[in-house]
Scaffold this motif. Structure first.
Motif, mmCIF file in Angstrom:
data_model
loop_
_atom_site.group_PDB
_atom_site.id
_atom_site.type_symbol
_atom_site.label_atom_id
_atom_site.label_comp_id
_atom_site.label_asym_id
_atom_site.label_seq_id
_atom_site.Cartn_x
_atom_site.Cartn_y
_atom_site.Cartn_z
ATOM 1 N N LEU A 325 0.823 -1.207 0.000
ATOM 2 C CA LEU A 325 0.000 0.000 0.000
ATOM 3 C C LEU A 325 0.857 1.257 0.000
ATOM 4 N N ARG A 326 2.048 1.161 0.585
ATOM 5 C CA ARG A 326 2.961 2.315 0.608
ATOM 6 C C ARG A 326 3.445 2.663 -0.798
ATOM 7 N N ASP A 327 3.373 1.688 -1.719
ATOM 8 C CA ASP A 327 3.866 1.925 -3.073
ATOM 9 C C ASP A 327 2.873 2.705 -3.932
ATOM 10 N N ILE A 328 1.596 2.708 -3.532
ATOM 11 C CA ILE A 328 0.599 3.323 -4.403
ATOM 12 C C ILE A 328 0.012 4.605 -3.816
ATOM 13 N N ALA A 329 0.385 4.951 -2.595
ATOM 14 C CA ALA A 329 -0.069 6.210 -2.000
ATOM 15 C C ALA A 329 0.951 6.669 -0.975
ATOM 16 N N PRO A 330 1.173 7.978 -0.863
ATOM 17 C CA PRO A 330 2.150 8.477 0.114
ATOM 18 C C PRO A 330 1.773 8.122 1.548
ATOM 19 N N LYS A 331 0.460 8.026 1.829
ATOM 20 C CA LYS A 331 0.016 7.751 3.188
ATOM 21 C C LYS A 331 -1.226 6.874 3.148
ATOM 22 N N LYS A 332 -1.334 5.992 4.130
ATOM 23 C CA LYS A 332 -2.575 5.248 4.306
ATOM 24 C C LYS A 332 -3.111 5.516 5.709
ATOM 25 N N ILE A 333 -4.413 5.767 5.778
ATOM 26 C CA ILE A 333 -5.097 5.831 7.065
ATOM 27 C C ILE A 333 -5.623 4.432 7.311
ATOM 28 N N ASN A 334 -4.991 3.745 8.239
ATOM 29 C CA ASN A 334 -5.205 2.311 8.410
ATOM 30 C C ASN A 334 -6.031 2.056 9.663
ATOM 31 N N GLU A 335 -7.257 1.598 9.500
ATOM 32 C CA GLU A 335 -8.130 1.335 10.634
ATOM 33 C C GLU A 335 -8.508 -0.146 10.679
ATOM 34 N N ASP A 336 -8.641 -0.675 11.897
ATOM 35 C CA ASP A 336 -8.913 -2.115 12.066
ATOM 36 C C ASP A 336 -10.250 -2.310 12.780
ATOM 37 N N VAL A 337 -11.299 -1.814 12.146
ATOM 38 C CA VAL A 337 -12.622 -1.862 12.760
ATOM 39 C C VAL A 337 -13.178 -3.285 12.750
ATOM 40 N N VAL A 338 -14.165 -3.518 13.620
ATOM 41 C CA VAL A 338 -14.814 -4.822 13.709
ATOM 42 C C VAL A 338 -16.320 -4.626 13.749
ATOM 43 N N VAL A 339 -17.043 -5.416 12.979
ATOM 44 C CA VAL A 339 -18.503 -5.445 13.054
ATOM 45 C C VAL A 339 -18.940 -6.900 13.209
ATOM 46 N N PRO A 340 -20.163 -7.150 13.714
ATOM 47 C CA PRO A 340 -20.646 -8.531 13.751
ATOM 48 C C PRO A 340 -20.586 -9.151 12.360
ATOM 49 N N VAL A 341 -20.246 -10.432 12.296
ATOM 50 C CA VAL A 341 -20.080 -11.094 10.998
ATOM 51 C C VAL A 341 -21.333 -10.956 10.148
ATOM 52 N N SER A 342 -22.493 -11.057 10.781
ATOM 53 C CA SER A 342 -23.746 -10.961 10.024
ATOM 54 C C SER A 342 -23.942 -9.594 9.391
ATOM 55 N N ALA A 343 -23.230 -8.571 9.921
ATOM 56 C CA ALA A 343 -23.357 -7.216 9.393
ATOM 57 C C ALA A 343 -22.371 -6.924 8.273
ATOM 58 N N LEU A 344 -21.465 -7.863 7.989
ATOM 59 C CA LEU A 344 -20.422 -7.604 6.988
ATOM 60 C C LEU A 344 -20.957 -7.245 5.600
ATOM 61 N N ASP A 399 -18.909 6.036 12.612
ATOM 62 C CA ASP A 399 -20.320 6.092 12.986
ATOM 63 C C ASP A 399 -21.052 4.849 12.497
ATOM 64 N N LEU A 400 -20.727 4.417 11.289
ATOM 65 C CA LEU A 400 -21.330 3.210 10.726
ATOM 66 C C LEU A 400 -20.991 1.995 11.571
ATOM 67 N N VAL A 401 -19.735 1.868 11.962
ATOM 68 C CA VAL A 401 -19.298 0.728 12.776
ATOM 69 C C VAL A 401 -20.078 0.671 14.089
ATOM 70 N N ILE A 402 -20.204 1.801 14.770
ATOM 71 C CA ILE A 402 -20.933 1.834 16.039
ATOM 72 C C ILE A 402 -22.408 1.527 15.822
ATOM 73 N N ARG A 403 -22.973 2.045 14.748
ATOM 74 C CA ARG A 403 -24.384 1.777 14.441
ATOM 75 C C ARG A 403 -24.633 0.287 14.225
ATOM 76 N N LEU A 404 -23.634 -0.410 13.714
ATOM 77 C CA LEU A 404 -23.758 -1.848 13.475
ATOM 78 C C LEU A 404 -23.351 -2.687 14.694
ATOM 79 N N ARG A 405 -23.168 -2.031 15.836
ATOM 80 C CA ARG A 405 -22.784 -2.681 17.104
ATOM 81 C C ARG A 405 -21.371 -3.264 17.015
ATOM 82 N N GLY A 406 -20.491 -2.538 16.347
ATOM 83 C CA GLY A 406 -19.105 -2.956 16.223
ATOM 84 C C GLY A 406 -18.208 -2.186 17.175
#
Length: 454
Positions: A325-344, A399-406
């Motif tokens: 990812l470093r090769d295709i953009a100067p910076k990545k905003i990398n987040e490791d969010v979690v949602v219930p599997v059924s909400a994926l 906000d989406l993650v929290i709304r999905l109970r993640g």
């Protein structure tokens, strides 16, 4: 930091274990978040007594103290934002005990994850946490963030594999938590409190770790899809099976393009989403599980699904994603969010909509069996309008993650990168209790100050 403080620090450790030259200290000014906050000194303790002495000295002079492993974290948890002393635990590298009879290992915080795995493997065991940085990250860092990895879907995260700890609190008290056995309910569970606390409560000096027997065999599968919706539908179907895969990784079209750039024959040209699935256990169990999983993978969007003879090659390809990812953009905003599997399915669809809305390139992959998706917003930090759009996009994603109970972080931790958003997930009363716990452990707020909370 005064010369008087540095002189006293010099009485606690020999010259070879203290750095004060800014050039030498610079190597301890950053982690994988790529932000830079130089400490004024770096200390390299070798045991708990030295750590206690340093903590007490920092309390006496109100000097910030930032515990640090190998600096592989992505959330800024080990950055000495307020200067002071970086407490590097990299030289505390003893595996104190490898007790196969009781399935226990005792290790110091500077032990590299892979070194522990290699030692345990010779006895027929492994330590379950397997972050992608396992070859470089330390046990102490894994404990600080409750690191996970691909196999967390079956085996859980670091917190599930720690029996007890020895630590020095922020006020300088030496404490012991947990026990040597897999059962133990005496007192409060301070072990689970410290694991994931990102060095804000205490400095871990020794960990008693629960080992797991190596599986008899391992099998791998791949499934390629024409669209993300079909792939997400398959994830839900697989996780509804009684056979739990030992790993279930999701890759979107951007991820597949990166893999094609290195391994052009590995991915069908018309695939826009992919699952990498691993099953472990007995040979019979693997055969039965693979058949059930292949059946669950079948839907209208499936291109092909099959067992793979070279699972190791797949994992090598998967581990190339973050660096590429470093090769295709100067910076990545990398987040490791979690949602219930059924909400994926809904979550992944909405991610695409938000990416289009804010005109931000986005690559998603991760540990789909846990609902743990690594969202990578690819941006140019010198493009201020783009950065503003990315921040708005990220805010809506959270906000989406929290709304999905993640939850906002599954394994990277909060550090400094996510602290502004913690209030989205934790209510004021709970936050006040957490801050009160911080004051009990670290009344002068010298230990990794400013992390986790604003």
């Amino acid at each position: 930091m005064t010369s008087h403080f540095l002189a006293q620090l010099g009485t606690l450790l020999p010259p070879g274990r203290i750095l004060t030259d800014p050039v030498d200290c610079y190597a301890y000014a950053y982690d994988n978040s790529r932000k830079i906050f130089p400490p004024e000194a770096v200390a390299f303790p070798l045991d708990a007594e030295e750590i206690k002495a340093i903590v007490l000295l920092c309390n006496a002079h109100n000097v910030p103290l930032t515990p640090r492993g190998r600096g592989t974290g992505t959330s800024g948890g080990s950055l000495p934002e307020r200067g002071g002393v970086a407490l590097s635990l990299e030289r505390m590298t003893r595996i104190v005990t490898m007790d196969a009879a009781n399935r226990v290992a005792v290790a110091e915080p500077g032990v590299i994850n892979q070194s522990l795995q290699d030692s345990a493997k010779s006895h027929g065991f492994f330590w379950a946490p397997d972050p992608s940085s396992a070859a470089y990250s330390s046990i102490g860092g894994n404990l600080a963030t409750s690191a996970g990895g691909p196999h967390a879907v079956k085996y859980g995260t670091t917190r599930d594999h720690v029996l007890g700890l020895k630590a020095v609190t922020g006020e300088g008290s030496m404490i012991t938590t947990g026990c040597y056995t897999t059962k133990g309910v005496v007192g409060y569970d301070l072990t689970r409190l410290l694991v994931g606390s990102e060095g804000t409560l205490a400095v871990i000096t020794e960990a008693t770790l629960k080992l797991t027997p190596l599986p008899e065999a391992v099998g791998g599968l791949t499934a390629h899809y024409r669209d993300i919706a079909s792939c997400a539908e398959a994830i839900v179907a697989v996780m509804a099976l009684p056979q739990t895969p030992s790993a279930l990784e999701f890759l979107d079209s951007g991820s597949l393009d990166l893999i094609r750039s290195r391994f052009p024959e590995m991915v069908p040209a018309d695939a826009t989403a992919m699952l990498m699935i691993e099953v472990d256990g007995s040979e019979r169990y693997i055969s039965e599980s693979c058949n059930a999983i292949l059946s669950a993978c079948r839907n209208d969007g499936l291109i092909n699904a099959e067992r793979t003879a070279d699972a190791a090659a797949l994992w090598r390809a998967r581990k190339t994603l973050s660096p590429l990812l470093r090769d295709i953009a100067p910076k990545k905003i990398n987040e490791d969010v979690v949602v219930p599997v059924s909400a994926l399915p809904g979550f992944l669809q909405e991610l695409g909509r938000l990416s289009d809305k804010y005109r931000i390139a986005n690559v998603n992959f991760g540990h789909a069996g846990n609902g743990n998706i690594h969202v990578n917003l690819l941006v140019n930090p010198d493009n201020f309008p783009e950065m503003a759009r990315a921040e708005q996009c990220l805010n809506e994603i959270f906000d989406l993650v929290i709304r999905l109970r993640g939850t906002l972080s599954g394994e990277h931790g909060v550090g400094s990168e996510k602290r502004a958003y913690v209030g989205k997930e934790i209510d004021m009363s709970t936050m006040a209790l957490m801050k009160g716990i911080k004051r009990v452990f670290d009344p002068n707020n010298i230990l990794n100050p400013g992390k986790l909370f604003l």
